[in-house]
Design a protein around this motif. Structure first.
Motif, PDB file in Angstrom:
ATOM      1  N   GLN A 121       0.830  -1.206   0.000  1.00 34.52           N
ATOM      2  CA  GLN A 121       0.000   0.000   0.000  1.00 34.52           C
ATOM      3  C   GLN A 121       0.871   1.265   0.000  1.00 34.52           C
ATOM      4  O   GLN A 121       0.524   2.273  -0.614  1.00 34.52           O
ATOM      5  CB  GLN A 121      -0.945  -0.005   1.213  1.00 34.52           C
ATOM      6  N   ASP A 148       0.744   4.343  -2.498  1.00 36.53           N
ATOM      7  CA  ASP A 148       0.662   5.744  -2.050  1.00 36.53           C
ATOM      8  C   ASP A 148       1.692   6.606  -2.788  1.00 36.53           C
ATOM      9  O   ASP A 148       1.407   7.746  -3.180  1.00 36.53           O
ATOM     10  CB  ASP A 148       0.928   5.851  -0.543  1.00 36.53           C
ATOM     11  N   ARG A 172       1.096   9.751  -5.301  1.00 29.71           N
ATOM     12  CA  ARG A 172       1.754  11.062  -5.157  1.00 29.71           C
ATOM     13  C   ARG A 172       2.290  11.538  -6.512  1.00 29.71           C
ATOM     14  O   ARG A 172       2.168  12.721  -6.850  1.00 29.71           O
ATOM     15  CB  ARG A 172       2.894  10.952  -4.141  1.00 29.71           C
ATOM     16  N   PHE A 196       0.081  12.038   0.719  1.00 29.89           N
ATOM     17  CA  PHE A 196       0.437  10.697   0.248  1.00 29.89           C
ATOM     18  C   PHE A 196       1.883  10.343   0.623  1.00 29.89           C
ATOM     19  O   PHE A 196       2.197   9.185   0.881  1.00 29.89           O
ATOM     20  CB  PHE A 196       0.186  10.575  -1.260  1.00 29.89           C
ATOM     21  N   ALA A 211       2.706   7.121   2.904  1.00 30.97           N
ATOM     22  CA  ALA A 211       3.662   6.108   2.452  1.00 30.97           C
ATOM     23  C   ALA A 211       4.744   5.882   3.515  1.00 30.97           C
ATOM     24  O   ALA A 211       5.087   4.741   3.840  1.00 30.97           O
ATOM     25  CB  ALA A 211       4.297   6.541   1.134  1.00 30.97           C
TER      26      ALA A 211
END
Lengths: 180, 111
Positions: free
Chosen positions: A29, A33, A37, A53, A57
């Motif tokens: 995930q 992310d 971005r 984001f 992350a």
């Protein structure tokens, strides 16, 4: 996927997901992310969204590295790990990158950014002294409502060179667990 | 701790010494006498300027190409936390006690 003990995060006895599986999922995930971005950057989105984001992350990569040893339940809800964990991850991966280790100034810059990144999460407000965040409006010290999409986040330059280093670090660190 | 694993721990500590000038000391974390060891190298690292607030363990996958065939775990503490930890003699990770074992010293070449 390697099974690091098939430890149940919940009851201790049933065949629930392992902490390694959770770590892999959080790492995957985090990579997504970072992709999001990039898309936001290309699309000219407001700075708060790029930072949001980025922060998510970083948080997920740090959690992935904490989950395998401390357990999913101990880590999943907390937010304040980036400042402490990201520099350790940076040191580890730098030390493994023989010939392309980070310079001391880069490690220091990562440590500083790690703190700034952590404070972007709404839950991390340093005892309400730092309400600025990338997600929700807040009331500043002058009792003025601030909105993330209009706020400049002048203390974070996400065009700075070290951001590239951190994004590379996050990708490398995430891939370590995704590939398990 | 088996000598092979100890060699890997030493190698990993040298990597970390080289990367972090503020790394003051590294100790191996070992299972208590009656506990079973596992395929993980655990290091307690004392870093000047550490902002660590808890003794949370940070895990890393094996890296055979760098000579680290085991999983590794780093627990970072600041120098002022060390005396209390050494008096206690162990670090608790997820409810399990890990003895603070041998100190892994910085090699001259890594200084």
């Amino acid at each position: 996927m390697e099974d690091w003990g098939r430890t149940c995060s919940g009851c201790g006895g049933c065949l629930m997901a392992t902490d390694a599986e959770w770590a892999s999922a959080f790492a995957a995930q985090a990579l997504s992310d970072l992709e999001a971005r990039e898309i936001l950057l290309d699309g000219g989105a407001d700075k708060c969204h790029r930072l949001h984001f980025f922060q998510m992350a970083a948080e997920k990569v740090c959690k992935a590295h904490l989950m395998t040893e401390n357990g999913y339940n101990a880590v999943r809800k907390a937010h304040s790990y980036v400042e402490t964990v990201l520099p350790v991850i940076a040191r580890h991966f730098s030390s493994m990158a023989q010939g392309s280790e980070y310079q001391t100034w880069q490690l220091k810059a990562i440590g500083k950014f790690a703190r700034d990144i952590e404070l972007l999460a709404p839950a991390c407000n340093e005892g309400e002294t730092r309400p600025d965040n990338s997600e929700y409006p807040w009331l500043d010290a002058a009792d003025v409502v601030q909105t993330p999409c209009r706020y400049k986040f002048g203390h974070i330059d996400d065009g700075e060179r070290v951001i590239v280093t951190i994004i590379q670090l996050l990708r490398t660190a995430a891939k370590e667990y995704v590939k398990q | 701790m088996p000598s092979q694993k100890m060699r890997v721990a030493h190698r990993l500590a040298q990597f970390h010494f080289k990367a972090e000038p503020n790394l003051q000391a590294v100790f191996v974390l070992e299972p208590n006498d009656n506990d079973v060891d596992d395929e993980t190298v655990r290091l307690l690292e004392v870093v000047d300027g550490s902002v660590a607030r808890d003794t949370f363990a940070i895990g890393f996958a094996p890296n055979p190409s760098a000579g680290i065939p085991y999983r590794s775990v780093v627990v970072e503490v600041s120098p002022h936390e060390l005396p209390e930890l050494r008096d206690r003699g162990f670090v608790k990770i997820r409810g399990r006690e890990w003895k603070i074992g041998e100190e892994l010293v910085r090699d001259a070449v890594a200084a």
